[in-house]
Design an enzyme around this catalytic site. Structure first.
Site, PDB file in Angstrom:
ATOM      1  N   ARG A   1      -9.759   9.442   3.719  1.00 42.75           N
ATOM      2  CA  ARG A   1      -8.384   9.046   3.407  1.00 42.75           C
ATOM      3  C   ARG A   1      -8.396   8.097   2.223  1.00 42.75           C
ATOM      4  O   ARG A   1      -9.270   7.247   2.102  1.00 42.75           O
ATOM      5  CB  ARG A   1      -7.766   8.351   4.626  1.00 42.75           C
ATOM      6  CG  ARG A   1      -6.255   8.181   4.585  1.00 42.75           C
ATOM      7  CD  ARG A   1      -5.793   7.462   5.837  1.00 42.75           C
ATOM      8  NE  ARG A   1      -4.358   7.575   6.021  1.00 42.75           N
ATOM      9  CZ  ARG A   1      -3.766   8.519   6.745  1.00 42.75           C
ATOM     10  NH1 ARG A   1      -4.500   9.445   7.337  1.00 42.75           N
ATOM     11  NH2 ARG A   1      -2.458   8.547   6.877  1.00 42.75           N
TER      12      ARG A   1
ATOM     13  N   GLU B   1       0.853  -1.194   0.000  1.00 40.02           N
ATOM     14  CA  GLU B   1       0.000   0.000   0.000  1.00 40.02           C
ATOM     15  C   GLU B   1       0.884   1.238   0.000  1.00 40.02           C
ATOM     16  O   GLU B   1       2.034   1.208   0.442  1.00 40.02           O
ATOM     17  CB  GLU B   1      -0.972  -0.012   1.184  1.00 40.02           C
ATOM     18  CG  GLU B   1      -0.372  -0.002   2.553  1.00 40.02           C
ATOM     19  CD  GLU B   1      -0.021   1.384   3.040  1.00 40.02           C
ATOM     20  OE1 GLU B   1      -0.628   2.368   2.570  1.00 40.02           O
ATOM     21  OE2 GLU B   1       0.875   1.493   3.883  1.00 40.02           O
TER      22      GLU B   1
ATOM     23  N   ARG C   1      -5.879   5.396  -0.104  1.00 34.90           N
ATOM     24  CA  ARG C   1      -4.605   4.688  -0.186  1.00 34.90           C
ATOM     25  C   ARG C   1      -4.596   3.828  -1.442  1.00 34.90           C
ATOM     26  O   ARG C   1      -5.613   3.241  -1.830  1.00 34.90           O
ATOM     27  CB  ARG C   1      -4.380   3.789   1.040  1.00 34.90           C
ATOM     28  CG  ARG C   1      -4.366   4.503   2.364  1.00 34.90           C
ATOM     29  CD  ARG C   1      -3.225   5.480   2.509  1.00 34.90           C
ATOM     30  NE  ARG C   1      -1.899   4.840   2.590  1.00 34.90           N
ATOM     31  CZ  ARG C   1      -0.784   5.512   2.839  1.00 34.90           C
ATOM     32  NH1 ARG C   1      -0.816   6.825   3.007  1.00 34.90           N
ATOM     33  NH2 ARG C   1       0.369   4.883   2.917  1.00 34.90           N
TER      34      ARG C   1
END
Length: 417
Positions: free
Chosen positions: A229, A184, A231
């Site tokens: 968020r 990630e 990722r």
């Protein structure tokens, strides 16, 4: 979509009988299952066709929650582990960690304090020999920091990435040979150097005999995380294995700040009190004027110009500057320092940054996960972490993929004997 085997839940659904009925039929021989590790029952398509006389009941795919429970022990190694956000997500899914590596001493102390049984190896990854784990690990995970490559007009191979932390991740992958890897990173990697950095990484990973799935940017708000968020995830599967992985499907419910800090579905109690940074008086006077959900454009024009300086005349909304989060919205992406200018994340009611416990809740850490180090170090650890629930969503699909692979291998071995 046709399948080669069906779980107990799926078979009960297909035949419109209860699981108890299936267990009774299995015991008296009316419809036999195949027993796998942990007494896990599956039914082959051939067995079901014989029972139903070939009735076409096999053109449906049923989501079976049992697929998400490991049917055997799956081992993991995590690199660049930080304070354990991704590792906790994997643990929550039932994966068992054999080793975690992290260079930051405070993050390592956090891992050791919370999980004394975890094998935490502190120090530079370049000094670790992973060969003893070869073919003994199911999943390699980690978020290597993105470093630029010097292209010199050509695509780079594995050795040409030497000296970067990506090289160390790839080296570990090559030495361990896990069934699956999860990498990630920040979503900015997608566009870094017009996409060539990510393309090079994929080329290198493919050259190590891994099939790399299309990179996927996952939005944390879609996976029970009250935070906007994002990722980037890369998942790779060893090319000699027939393993099918699918990225997790988004949840229907979006959680907001209130869900993180107040008692509700995410947490059974309000957020515990803890220490936190404060604003200097000059900034507090500015932030006092910002309403919940507002930002610098909610200030009077003269204060906008004073606070933003030359940035006032530049383009872009800059909506994260002087931002007060409202109770009814997901939080903006947390940074490693909640009080610094241009990335303010102000509490909805009190004019202050979020406390360390509030930070941890927004990242979906459990309340009993205690962070080591100074307040600055704690904010840094939490701000850099993968949200626990996002890691869990990705890890559940890893478990499902490994379960299917385990079942297929078991069936092949039984039918071959």
């Amino acid at each position: 979509m046709n399948k080669q085997f069906y779980t107990l839940n799926e078979t009960a659904e297909l035949l419109s009988v209860s699981k108890e009925t299936l267990r009774r039929w299995d015991n008296n021989g009316k419809l036999k299952s195949v027993r796998l590790p942990n007494n896990y029952r599956v039914y082959t398509q051939e067995t079901l066709k014989n029972y139903t006389g070939g009735v076409g009941i096999f053109d449906m795919e049923i989501l079976d929650e049992n697929h998400y429970q490991p049917i055997k022990a799956y081992k993991t190694i995590e690199l660049f582990a930080g304070a354990g956000g991704l590792a906790l997500g994997l643990e929550k899914a039932g994966l068992e960690c054999e080793l975690l590596n992290e260079v930051d001493k405070w993050a390592c102390q956090t891992l050791r304090n919370n999980r004394p049984d975890w094998n935490v190896v502190e120090g530079d990854i370049a000094n670790i020999d992973f060969n003893k784990y070869k073919n003994k690990i199911d999943v390699l995970s980690g978020g290597f920091p993105c470093q630029a490559f010097s292209y010199a007009g050509k695509k780079l191979g594995f050795e040409d990435t030497r000296g970067t932390l990506f090289y160390e991740f790839a080296r570990a992958l090559n030495e361990i040979r896990p069934k699956i890897f999860i990498a990630e990173n920040v979503r900015g990697l997608v566009s870094h150097d017009n996409g060539r950095t990510l393309e090079t990484m994929i080329d290198v990973l493919e050259s190590l005999d891994y099939k790399v799935l299309s990179p996927k940017v996952l939005k944390a708000i879609n996976y029970q995380v009250p935070q906007k968020r994002e990722r980037l995830f890369l998942v790779g599967i060893r090319k000699d294995l027939n393993i099918n992985y699918s990225y997790p499907k988004p949840d229907e419910k979006i959680y907001v700040l209130k869900d993180a800090l107040k008692a509700g579905k995410l947490y059974p109690n309000d957020v515990p009190l803890s220490s936190g940074q404060t604003y200097p008086e000059s900034k507090k006077q500015i932030m006092d004027l910002i309403p919940p959900g507002g930002y610098w454009r909610d200030l009077p024009i003269d204060l906008q110009k004073q606070y933003m300086k030359q940035s006032y005349y530049l383009g872009g909304g800059k909506t994260g500057i002087a931002r007060r989060i409202s109770w009814d919205e997901p939080c903006l992406t947390l940074t490693t320092s909640p009080a610094q200018k241009q990335t303010e994340r102000c509490h909805p009611e009190e004019t202050r940054p979020f406390t360390t416990n509030e930070y941890a809740r927004i990242q979906t850490f459990p309340d009993n996960w205690k962070f080591a180090g100074s307040m600055t170090q704690i904010y840094k650890q939490i701000g850099n972490a993968v949200p626990v629930n996002l890691g869990y969503a990705v890890a559940k699909e890893i478990v499902r993929a490994l379960n299917h692979h385990t079942i297929e291998q078991e069936l092949l071995e039984r039918f071959a004997s």
